[in-house]
Design an enzyme around this catalytic site. Structure first.
Site, PDB file in Angstrom:
ATOM      1  N   CYS A 229     -34.113  48.809 -12.999  1.00  0.00           N
ATOM      2  CA  CYS A 229     -33.189  47.895 -13.690  1.00  0.00           C
ATOM      3  C   CYS A 229     -31.802  47.933 -13.028  1.00  0.00           C
ATOM      4  CB  CYS A 229     -33.076  48.309 -15.153  1.00  0.00           C
ATOM      5  SG  CYS A 229     -31.814  47.414 -16.056  1.00  0.00           S
ATOM      6  N   CYS A 263     -28.161  39.799 -11.692  1.00  0.00           N
ATOM      7  CA  CYS A 263     -27.808  38.483 -12.245  1.00  0.00           C
ATOM      8  C   CYS A 263     -26.289  38.453 -12.388  1.00  0.00           C
ATOM      9  CB  CYS A 263     -28.486  38.303 -13.611  1.00  0.00           C
ATOM     10  SG  CYS A 263     -27.813  36.957 -14.594  1.00  0.00           S
ATOM     11  N   CYS A 266     -24.016  33.542 -14.158  1.00  0.00           N
ATOM     12  CA  CYS A 266     -23.311  32.314 -13.789  1.00  0.00           C
ATOM     13  C   CYS A 266     -23.480  31.161 -14.773  1.00  0.00           C
ATOM     14  CB  CYS A 266     -23.708  31.891 -12.376  1.00  0.00           C
ATOM     15  SG  CYS A 266     -25.341  31.140 -12.260  1.00  0.00           S
TER      16      CYS A 266
END
Ligand code: FSX
Length: 331
Positions: A229, A263, A266
């Site tokens: 992760c 990530c 956005c």
């Protein structure tokens, strides 16, 4: 004698529009890197040529249209006067509230700025779509000197936000098609179509099981951690709504996390300023945020519930995760 090459892009668009009744579209651009329009051009199903020739009558889009200056202004007037069915207005890039920026050109000796043009063209638009995070919430330019804001900030009419830096082409085309077919789209709290933005990246992340096991990547050079992760390496998927995990990018070839990048968050209003630095662990997410988006059943919800309410927030989550990390890191 008729010569096809003498016709401008907008003339061809108007002719096709009349012939096959395609919905007219005006697309304006503000402060941006240009990525949103190029993402749109990368649409694969339908392809961009199918979109331009069969689906939409794009009257103006600066990267496609050769018209500029007074000729471009003529297109807006012509679209308003001659097109019986109302047009769709798409805007990418943010709107500078500081009047010195984003000049569109001169009309009758007067300089026209984007902010005024958008207000004018929006008046008769059937629907207004803010394409990309810059147009939706200000995005990256919001951190600059131009007082950049999203389109909704300057309009009284409802704006549909299609955030993403850039947005997936399916999100843009899918929203338009939905508007054509149904006439409306269901929006979330941030005015994004629920169709594409109703779940957190975290919920369907392929590394979710590693998160649950407490395996967090801390060292890029440690091959043992390569699929772990990315939360502690700045992944914002835990606070970011989009269907990227299921949809993928470039015809579902890849996407950020599959490419081993966190990530960036956005599609969120807080991108970029409040989500930076990109490779640093997320902070400052208040508990009501999780409650509002209804993540009550996953482990974040459980941790938050266990924390006993507002006030502990992300700091408590981070402490719990770090503790888990310490224990699991010994494995
Ligand atoms: Fe912004 Fe778009 Fe990011 Fe770039 O038009 S959302 S900087 S991909 O180009 O506006």
């Amino acid at each position: 004698m008729f010569c096809f090459s003498e016709l401008s892009f907008s003339d061809i668009a108007l002719a096709l529009e009349k012939a096959i009744k395609k919905p007219p579209v005006i697309w304006l651009s503000g402060q941006s890197c240009g990525g949103c329009t190029f993402s749109f051009f990368n649409s694969t199903n339908p392809s961009i040529s199918e979109i331009i020739l069969d689906l939409l009558s794009i009257r103006f889009l600066s990267q496609l249209t050769s018209d500029a200056g007074e000729d471009a202004f003529k297109i807006f007037t012509q679209t308003r006067e001659k097109v019986k069915e109302k047009y769709y207005l798409l805007i990418d890039g943010s709107i500078p509230l500081n009047g010195k920026y984003c000049s569109f050109g001169e009309l009758n000796g007067r300089e026209i700025f984007l902010i005024d043009l958008v207000k004018e063209v929006a008046r008769e638009a059937k629907a207004i779509l803010a394409v990309g995070t810059c147009a939706s919430y200000g995005g990256i330019p919001k951190s600059g000197p131009t007082r950049a804001e999203g389109v909704q900030e300057i309009l009284d009419k409802k704006v549909i936000n299609i955030p993403g830096c850039p947005p997936h082409p399916d999100w843009i085309v899918g929203t338009l098609v939905n508007l054509f077919l149904v006439g409306s789209v269901e929006l979330d709290f941030y005015q994004r179509p629920k169709l594409f933005y109703s779940s957190l990246v975290h919920q369907s992340c392929p590394r979710r099981s590693l998160f649950e096991e407490g395996k967090f990547l801390t060292d890029w050079n440690n091959s043992r951690q390569k699929d772990w992760c990315l939360l502690l390496k700045g992944c914002k998927g835990i606070a970011t709504s989009s269907d990227c995990p299921a949809r993928g990018w470039n015809d579902n070839l890849n996407w950020c996390i599959k490419a081993n990048a966190p990530c960036a968050g956005c599609t969120e209003p807080r991108f970029y300023k409040d989500f930076s630095p990109l490779y640093e662990e997320i902070s400052g997410i208040p508990i009501p945020f999780f409650k509002r988006i209804g993540v009550s059943t996953d482990s974040i919800g459980e941790v938050v519930a266990g924390a006993g309410g507002v006030g502990l927030g992300i700091h408590f989550i981070r402490r719990v995760l770090k503790k888990r990390l310490k224990n699991k890191g010994k494995r």
